[in-house]
Design a protein around this motif. Sequence first.
Motif, PDB file in Angstrom:
ATOM      1  N   GLY A 109       0.784  -1.231   0.000  1.00  0.00           N
ATOM      2  CA  GLY A 109       0.000   0.000   0.000  1.00  0.00           C
ATOM      3  C   GLY A 109       0.816   1.282   0.000  1.00  0.00           C
ATOM      4  N   VAL A 110       2.140   1.165   0.172  1.00  0.00           N
ATOM      5  CA  VAL A 110       3.018   2.339   0.148  1.00  0.00           C
ATOM      6  C   VAL A 110       4.222   2.017  -0.731  1.00  0.00           C
ATOM      7  N   ARG A 111       4.523   2.940  -1.634  1.00  0.00           N
ATOM      8  CA  ARG A 111       5.693   2.789  -2.507  1.00  0.00           C
ATOM      9  C   ARG A 111       6.544   4.045  -2.425  1.00  0.00           C
ATOM     10  N   LEU A 112       7.836   3.852  -2.467  1.00  0.00           N
ATOM     11  CA  LEU A 112       8.756   4.983  -2.487  1.00  0.00           C
ATOM     12  C   LEU A 112       8.773   5.600  -3.878  1.00  0.00           C
ATOM     13  N   ASN A 113       8.585   6.896  -3.949  1.00  0.00           N
ATOM     14  CA  ASN A 113       8.756   7.616  -5.197  1.00  0.00           C
ATOM     15  C   ASN A 113      10.258   7.852  -5.342  1.00  0.00           C
ATOM     16  N   GLU A 114      10.871   7.097  -6.234  1.00  0.00           N
ATOM     17  CA  GLU A 114      12.327   7.100  -6.377  1.00  0.00           C
ATOM     18  C   GLU A 114      12.880   8.478  -6.703  1.00  0.00           C
ATOM     19  N   HIS A 115      14.085   8.706  -6.252  1.00  0.00           N
ATOM     20  CA  HIS A 115      14.799   9.953  -6.494  1.00  0.00           C
ATOM     21  C   HIS A 115      15.537   9.871  -7.824  1.00  0.00           C
ATOM     22  N   LEU A 116      15.460  10.915  -8.615  1.00  0.00           N
ATOM     23  CA  LEU A 116      16.221  11.017  -9.855  1.00  0.00           C
ATOM     24  C   LEU A 116      17.201  12.173  -9.718  1.00  0.00           C
ATOM     25  N   HIS A 118      19.225  15.541 -10.349  1.00  0.00           N
ATOM     26  CA  HIS A 118      18.684  16.851 -10.713  1.00  0.00           C
ATOM     27  C   HIS A 118      18.911  17.235 -12.173  1.00  0.00           C
ATOM     28  N   ASP A 119      19.898  16.683 -12.833  1.00  0.00           N
ATOM     29  CA  ASP A 119      20.133  17.053 -14.220  1.00  0.00           C
ATOM     30  C   ASP A 119      19.221  16.306 -15.196  1.00  0.00           C
ATOM     31  N   CYS A 120      18.315  15.497 -14.684  1.00  0.00           N
ATOM     32  CA  CYS A 120      17.353  14.768 -15.521  1.00  0.00           C
ATOM     33  C   CYS A 120      16.036  15.513 -15.666  1.00  0.00           C
ATOM     34  N   GLY A 121      15.911  16.672 -15.084  1.00  0.00           N
ATOM     35  CA  GLY A 121      14.634  17.377 -15.029  1.00  0.00           C
ATOM     36  C   GLY A 121      13.968  17.585 -16.373  1.00  0.00           C
ATOM     37  N   LEU A 122      14.708  18.068 -17.358  1.00  0.00           N
ATOM     38  CA  LEU A 122      14.118  18.327 -18.666  1.00  0.00           C
ATOM     39  C   LEU A 122      13.643  17.024 -19.320  1.00  0.00           C
ATOM     40  N   LYS A 130       4.761  13.609 -22.882  1.00  0.00           N
ATOM     41  CA  LYS A 130       4.414  12.586 -23.883  1.00  0.00           C
ATOM     42  C   LYS A 130       3.419  11.576 -23.339  1.00  0.00           C
ATOM     43  N   LEU A 131       3.528  11.266 -22.044  1.00  0.00           N
ATOM     44  CA  LEU A 131       2.636  10.291 -21.422  1.00  0.00           C
ATOM     45  C   LEU A 131       1.332  10.920 -20.925  1.00  0.00           C
ATOM     46  N   CYS A 132       1.180  12.247 -21.111  1.00  0.00           N
ATOM     47  CA  CYS A 132       0.003  13.000 -20.661  1.00  0.00           C
ATOM     48  C   CYS A 132      -0.172  12.920 -19.146  1.00  0.00           C
ATOM     49  N   CYS A 133       0.927  12.928 -18.420  1.00  0.00           N
ATOM     50  CA  CYS A 133       0.861  12.932 -16.956  1.00  0.00           C
ATOM     51  C   CYS A 133       0.385  14.294 -16.471  1.00  0.00           C
ATOM     52  N   GLU A 134      -0.271  14.296 -15.335  1.00  0.00           N
ATOM     53  CA  GLU A 134      -0.809  15.527 -14.775  1.00  0.00           C
ATOM     54  C   GLU A 134       0.286  16.459 -14.273  1.00  0.00           C
ATOM     55  N   GLY A 135       1.355  15.903 -13.720  1.00  0.00           N
ATOM     56  CA  GLY A 135       2.402  16.752 -13.166  1.00  0.00           C
ATOM     57  C   GLY A 135       3.582  15.943 -12.675  1.00  0.00           C
ATOM     58  N   ILE A 136       4.539  16.663 -12.118  1.00  0.00           N
ATOM     59  CA  ILE A 136       5.766  16.070 -11.591  1.00  0.00           C
ATOM     60  C   ILE A 136       5.996  16.643 -10.199  1.00  0.00           C
ATOM     61  N   VAL A 137       6.410  15.799  -9.280  1.00  0.00           N
ATOM     62  CA  VAL A 137       6.829  16.279  -7.967  1.00  0.00           C
ATOM     63  C   VAL A 137       8.341  16.388  -8.018  1.00  0.00           C
ATOM     64  N   SER A 138       8.848  17.581  -7.771  1.00  0.00           N
ATOM     65  CA  SER A 138      10.294  17.763  -7.766  1.00  0.00           C
ATOM     66  C   SER A 138      10.673  18.693  -6.623  1.00  0.00           C
ATOM     67  N   LYS A 139      11.871  18.469  -6.107  1.00  0.00           N
ATOM     68  CA  LYS A 139      12.360  19.279  -5.003  1.00  0.00           C
ATOM     69  C   LYS A 139      13.834  19.580  -5.242  1.00  0.00           C
ATOM     70  N   ARG A 140      14.222  20.801  -4.945  1.00  0.00           N
ATOM     71  CA  ARG A 140      15.602  21.236  -5.127  1.00  0.00           C
ATOM     72  C   ARG A 140      16.512  20.539  -4.130  1.00  0.00           C
ATOM     73  N   LEU A 141      17.630  20.011  -4.629  1.00  0.00           N
ATOM     74  CA  LEU A 141      18.605  19.373  -3.750  1.00  0.00           C
ATOM     75  C   LEU A 141      19.009  20.342  -2.639  1.00  0.00           C
ATOM     76  N   GLY A 142      19.146  19.819  -1.432  1.00  0.00           N
ATOM     77  CA  GLY A 142      19.535  20.634  -0.286  1.00  0.00           C
ATOM     78  C   GLY A 142      18.395  21.385   0.371  1.00  0.00           C
ATOM     79  N   SER A 143      17.194  21.325  -0.213  1.00  0.00           N
ATOM     80  CA  SER A 143      16.077  22.116   0.325  1.00  0.00           C
ATOM     81  C   SER A 143      15.490  21.500   1.587  1.00  0.00           C
TER      82      SER A 143
END
Length: 152
Positions: A109-116, A118-122, A130-143
Motif C-alpha cells: 500500500g506504500v511505494r517509495l517515489n524514487e529519487h532522480l 537533478h540534471d534529468c529534469g528536462l 508525452k505520457l500526458c501525466c498531470e504533473g511532476i513532484v520535484s524538489k531542489r537538492l539541499g532544500s
Amino acid sequence: DGYRLMARRDSVGIRLITRRGNDWSDRFPLVVEAVNHLKVRSCLVDGEVVCCDERGLARFDVLRHRRNEAVAFLYAFDLLELDGSDLRREPIEVRKMTLASTLRKARQGVRLNEHLEHDCGLTVFQHACKLCCEGIVSKRLGSRYRSGRSPD
C-alpha cells in the motif's frame, strides 16, 4: 494524477489527511494497512494516493469516480517526522534516504517515489508530457521542507 495526502501514524492511529484537512483514512484501506505495519512508533509521510493502469501510469479518473479505492496506494515522496524527530529542517537528500530506509520492507500500500538526479529534469518533464501525466513532484537538492508550493 491522484490525491495529495499526508499519512500520519501516531498514538491516535493512522490518518490520511488531505490538503484541506479532511480525514480520508476510510477511503484507502490498503494505504492504512501498509502504514500501520511500518516498523516505526510515529511518522508523517508526504505523498500522493494513486491507482495505476496496466502500463503503470496513474489514472485519476479511477479515484475521482471512487472506483478501486481499495487497491489505491501511496507514492511516498517525503518524510517530515519519524519517531518524534522533526525532519523538516533536514535537506531533502537526508529525508529521502530516511524515507527509503523506513519503507524498505513496506507492504504493497506504500511505494517509495524514487529519487532522480537533478540534471534529468528536462528529460523527465518531456516524458511526462508525452505520457500526458498531470504533473511532476520535484524538489531542489539541499532544500528543507516547506508547506505548500515553493520555488524549491
